[in-house]
Design a protein around this motif. Structure first.
Motif, PDB file in Angstrom:
ATOM      1  N   CYS A 237      22.193 -94.064  18.238  1.00  0.00           N
ATOM      2  CA  CYS A 237      22.319 -92.685  17.748  1.00  0.00           C
ATOM      3  C   CYS A 237      21.184 -92.342  16.795  1.00  0.00           C
ATOM      4  CB  CYS A 237      23.658 -92.498  17.034  1.00  0.00           C
ATOM      5  SG  CYS A 237      25.092 -92.551  18.127  1.00  0.00           S
ATOM      6  N   LEU A 238      20.860 -93.269  15.888  1.00  0.00           N
ATOM      7  CA  LEU A 238      19.753 -93.053  14.955  1.00  0.00           C
ATOM      8  C   LEU A 238      18.437 -92.919  15.709  1.00  0.00           C
ATOM      9  CD1 LEU A 238      20.798 -95.614  12.194  1.00  0.00           C
ATOM     10  CD2 LEU A 238      20.690 -93.122  11.929  1.00  0.00           C
TER      11      LEU A 238
ATOM     12  N   SER B 274      34.089 -91.939  19.301  1.00  0.00           N
ATOM     13  CA  SER B 274      32.667 -92.241  19.117  1.00  0.00           C
ATOM     14  C   SER B 274      31.949 -92.291  20.454  1.00  0.00           C
ATOM     15  CB  SER B 274      32.482 -93.577  18.367  1.00  0.00           C
ATOM     16  OG  SER B 274      33.051 -94.644  19.086  1.00  0.00           O
ATOM     17  N   ARG B 275      32.622 -92.826  21.483  1.00  0.00           N
ATOM     18  CA  ARG B 275      32.018 -92.927  22.811  1.00  0.00           C
ATOM     19  C   ARG B 275      31.839 -91.561  23.466  1.00  0.00           C
ATOM     20  NH1 ARG B 275      35.159 -96.193  26.679  1.00  0.00           N
ATOM     21  NH2 ARG B 275      33.280 -96.065  27.935  1.00  0.00           N
ATOM     22  N   ILE B 276      32.864 -90.702  23.300  1.00  0.00           N
ATOM     23  CA  ILE B 276      32.757 -89.379  23.911  1.00  0.00           C
ATOM     24  C   ILE B 276      31.608 -88.596  23.288  1.00  0.00           C
ATOM     25  CG2 ILE B 276      34.535 -88.371  22.403  1.00  0.00           C
ATOM     26  CD1 ILE B 276      33.888 -87.254  25.962  1.00  0.00           C
ATOM     27  N   CYS B 277      31.460 -88.688  21.963  1.00  0.00           N
ATOM     28  CA  CYS B 277      30.369 -87.965  21.286  1.00  0.00           C
ATOM     29  C   CYS B 277      29.008 -88.516  21.718  1.00  0.00           C
ATOM     30  CB  CYS B 277      30.524 -88.071  19.772  1.00  0.00           C
ATOM     31  SG  CYS B 277      31.955 -87.177  19.115  1.00  0.00           S
ATOM     32  N   LEU B 278      28.899 -89.841  21.843  1.00  0.00           N
ATOM     33  CA  LEU B 278      27.631 -90.447  22.260  1.00  0.00           C
ATOM     34  C   LEU B 278      27.269 -90.022  23.677  1.00  0.00           C
ATOM     35  CD1 LEU B 278      25.301 -92.422  21.686  1.00  0.00           C
ATOM     36  CD2 LEU B 278      26.755 -94.259  22.544  1.00  0.00           C
TER      37      LEU B 278
ATOM     38  N   LYS C 197      24.487 -82.698  16.550  1.00  0.00           N
ATOM     39  CA  LYS C 197      25.870 -82.678  16.073  1.00  0.00           C
ATOM     40  C   LYS C 197      26.682 -83.811  16.699  1.00  0.00           C
ATOM     41  CE  LYS C 197      30.135 -79.969  16.143  1.00  0.00           C
ATOM     42  NZ  LYS C 197      30.894 -81.127  16.644  1.00  0.00           N
ATOM     43  N   TYR C 198      26.543 -83.990  18.011  1.00  0.00           N
ATOM     44  CA  TYR C 198      27.309 -85.035  18.700  1.00  0.00           C
ATOM     45  C   TYR C 198      26.895 -86.428  18.224  1.00  0.00           C
ATOM     46  CZ  TYR C 198      28.348 -81.077  21.706  1.00  0.00           C
ATOM     47  OH  TYR C 198      28.736 -79.846  22.177  1.00  0.00           O
ATOM     48  N   LEU C 199      25.595 -86.615  17.991  1.00  0.00           N
ATOM     49  CA  LEU C 199      25.106 -87.912  17.521  1.00  0.00           C
ATOM     50  C   LEU C 199      25.628 -88.217  16.120  1.00  0.00           C
ATOM     51  CD1 LEU C 199      21.449 -87.677  18.852  1.00  0.00           C
ATOM     52  CD2 LEU C 199      23.196 -89.295  19.626  1.00  0.00           C
ATOM     53  N   LYS C 200      25.623 -87.213  15.258  1.00  0.00           N
ATOM     54  CA  LYS C 200      26.121 -87.421  13.893  1.00  0.00           C
ATOM     55  C   LYS C 200      27.622 -87.673  13.892  1.00  0.00           C
ATOM     56  CE  LYS C 200      22.414 -84.789  11.694  1.00  0.00           C
ATOM     57  NZ  LYS C 200      22.019 -83.517  11.044  1.00  0.00           N
ATOM     58  N   ASP C 201      28.348 -86.967  14.769  1.00  0.00           N
ATOM     59  CA  ASP C 201      29.789 -87.218  14.896  1.00  0.00           C
ATOM     60  C   ASP C 201      30.041 -88.639  15.397  1.00  0.00           C
ATOM     61  OD1 ASP C 201      30.385 -84.694  14.036  1.00  0.00           O
ATOM     62  OD2 ASP C 201      30.932 -83.889  16.007  1.00  0.00           O
ATOM     63  N   SER C 202      29.220 -89.071  16.341  1.00  0.00           N
ATOM     64  CA  SER C 202      29.369 -90.421  16.885  1.00  0.00           C
ATOM     65  C   SER C 202      29.144 -91.468  15.791  1.00  0.00           C
ATOM     66  CB  SER C 202      28.368 -90.630  18.036  1.00  0.00           C
ATOM     67  OG  SER C 202      28.647 -91.839  18.701  1.00  0.00           O
ATOM     68  N   ILE C 203      28.104 -91.280  14.986  1.00  0.00           N
ATOM     69  CA  ILE C 203      27.835 -92.195  13.870  1.00  0.00           C
ATOM     70  C   ILE C 203      29.018 -92.219  12.904  1.00  0.00           C
ATOM     71  CG2 ILE C 203      26.401 -92.557  11.816  1.00  0.00           C
ATOM     72  CD1 ILE C 203      24.014 -91.519  13.458  1.00  0.00           C
ATOM     73  N   TYR C 204      29.570 -91.040  12.634  1.00  0.00           N
ATOM     74  CA  TYR C 204      30.720 -90.929  11.721  1.00  0.00           C
ATOM     75  C   TYR C 204      31.884 -91.798  12.202  1.00  0.00           C
ATOM     76  CZ  TYR C 204      34.927 -88.801   9.676  1.00  0.00           C
ATOM     77  OH  TYR C 204      36.128 -88.599   9.057  1.00  0.00           O
ATOM     78  N   TYR C 205      32.197 -91.736  13.492  1.00  0.00           N
ATOM     79  CA  TYR C 205      33.314 -92.517  14.018  1.00  0.00           C
ATOM     80  C   TYR C 205      32.968 -93.998  14.117  1.00  0.00           C
ATOM     81  CZ  TYR C 205      35.628 -88.116  15.151  1.00  0.00           C
ATOM     82  OH  TYR C 205      36.235 -86.881  15.070  1.00  0.00           O
ATOM     83  N   TYR C 206      31.733 -94.309  14.511  1.00  0.00           N
ATOM     84  CA  TYR C 206      31.333 -95.718  14.565  1.00  0.00           C
ATOM     85  C   TYR C 206      31.400 -96.362  13.185  1.00  0.00           C
ATOM     86  CZ  TYR C 206      29.760 -95.757  19.437  1.00  0.00           C
ATOM     87  OH  TYR C 206      29.726 -95.730  20.811  1.00  0.00           O
TER      88      TYR C 206
END
Length: 376
Positions: free
Chosen positions: A284-285, A233-237, A248-257
């Motif tokens: 992210c939002l 989640s941190r790497i994507c953020l 895409k990276y923000l949505k992936d980060s939300i997914y992991y968080y």
């Protein structure tokens, strides 16, 4: 108050003992324990710490932590105690207690009984010194040599691969910080050096890409590992903040968080980790321009935990990102940043270089006030 004092006080209170109870158990008077917990004294003998550990029945992690903070050798007589020491190196490094981290590395090197252990310890040592090339080299050797040492180590292959990825992550974060400083300096001084910016971006993207692949590989080997999920989640953020097309990276980060927030494994994930995941989901939002959702989430968090510095900082970022230069919204952003500095002045540095705060930073009505946040 020193770190030993804080840890001792928290451990005693958690067990429900008074200072007098602890003093009796270790054959001292109450004033001695009081001085230990105020930071006026530290134990002069290792045996005293061992008595404290025995009476409070602390787990292996806290036991070694208390020994190290009191300037004594940790227990490294089992594979599990060895693993706790590796975790403590990470904790002390993240808290800036580099001498303590180096003390553990020295102890582990001296007790290392096989090539795999020694390679891992060398990697930790090089990472602490920010010699990323040698840290990567040693972790790669450890990954390649893992199957030959599986019976001699308590570190999983997933954790070994994750640790390799983490070196790339830390190097990427260091370059990301340099990129943020360069970007803001160019804006402030009205000059442009796009070649240097693009060079840094390319280096960061290269490291983050390798790191992301290593973390995903580790997660496939050990599904549900909370620390690896948190790192993903941190790497994507962080990746989202250097890419123009970052949805895409923000949505992936939300997914992991959300995996962390909704995890039912409360033994493995601390409440503070879930709270942090909620805060960064709100960010992210906010970056996705989902202002209503971001605003509701961050305000709920702050209402429930009004003293949390990170929450006020992220609220300032969210409001600035979604202000459209509306002075009322920017005003809320500014007040949030004032609040976070009241709680924790360390945030001045983050405020100074944050791209999320550009709308507030360069708005004519707030420009001077914004500068005062980190200069005063």
């Amino acid at each position: 108050m020193n770190s030993f004092a804080e840890e001792l006080s928290q451990a005693r209170k958690l067990k429900g003992y008074s200072q007098a109870n602890l003093a009796k158990a270790i054959s001292y008077d109450r004033s001695y324990v009081s001085k230990l917990e105020s930071g006026e004294r530290t134990p002069s003998e290792r045996e005293t710490v061992l008595k404290i550990i025995s009476f409070l029945e602390t787990d292996l992690y806290l036991s070694n932590k208390l020994l190290i903070l009191a300037n004594f050798e940790p227990n490294i007589n089992t594979r599990e105690s060895y693993k706790t020491c590796l975790k403590l190196i990470e904790e002390f490094k993240n808290k800036g207690l580099l001498k303590k981290a180096k003390d553990i590395i020295r102890s582990l090197k001296e007790s290392s009984s096989n090539k795999f252990d020694f390679t891992v310890i060398l990697a930790y040592s090089y990472l602490l010194e920010k010699d990323y090339r040698k840290a990567i080299e040693n972790y790669q050797n450890a990954v390649e040599d893992y199957d030959n040492n599986i019976r001699n180590t308590c570190i999983t292959k997933a954790e070994t691969i994750h640790n390799l990825g983490n070196v790339y992550f830390e190097r990427g974060l260091e370059n990301k910080k340099a990129l943020e400083h360069e970007f803001m300096t160019q804006l402030e001084n009205n000059y442009s050096n796009p070649e240097f910016i693009e060079k840094l971006k390319a280096e960061i993207t290269g490291d983050f890409s390798i790191d992301h692949d290593k973390f995903k590989q580790a997660l496939m080997l050990q599904p549900g590992h909370s620390h690896i999920i948190d790192q993903l989640s941190r790497i994507c953020l962080n990746w989202s903040s250097i890419e123009v097309n970052n949805a895409k990276y923000l949505k992936d980060s939300i997914y992991y968080y959300e995996k962390i927030i909704n995890s039912e494994n409360s033994c493995q994930i601390e409440p503070s980790k879930k709270l942090q995941a909620s805060i960064y989901t709100a960010l992210c939002l906010g970056r996705l321009k989902e202002f209503s959702q971001a605003k509701t989430l961050i305000n709920t968090i702050i209402n429930n935990s009004p003293g949390i510095d990170e929450g006020h900082y992220i609220k300032g970022c969210i409001y600035s990102l979604n202000s459209n230069n509306n002075p009322d919204i920017l005003g809320f952003a500014f007040e949030s940043l004032k609040k976070v500095i009241e709680i924790n002045p360390v945030f001045k540095e983050r405020i100074k270089w944050s791209k999320d705060l550009l709308n507030l930073r360069f708005n004519p009505n707030f420009k001077n006030e914004f500068r005062s946040l980190y200069e005063n």
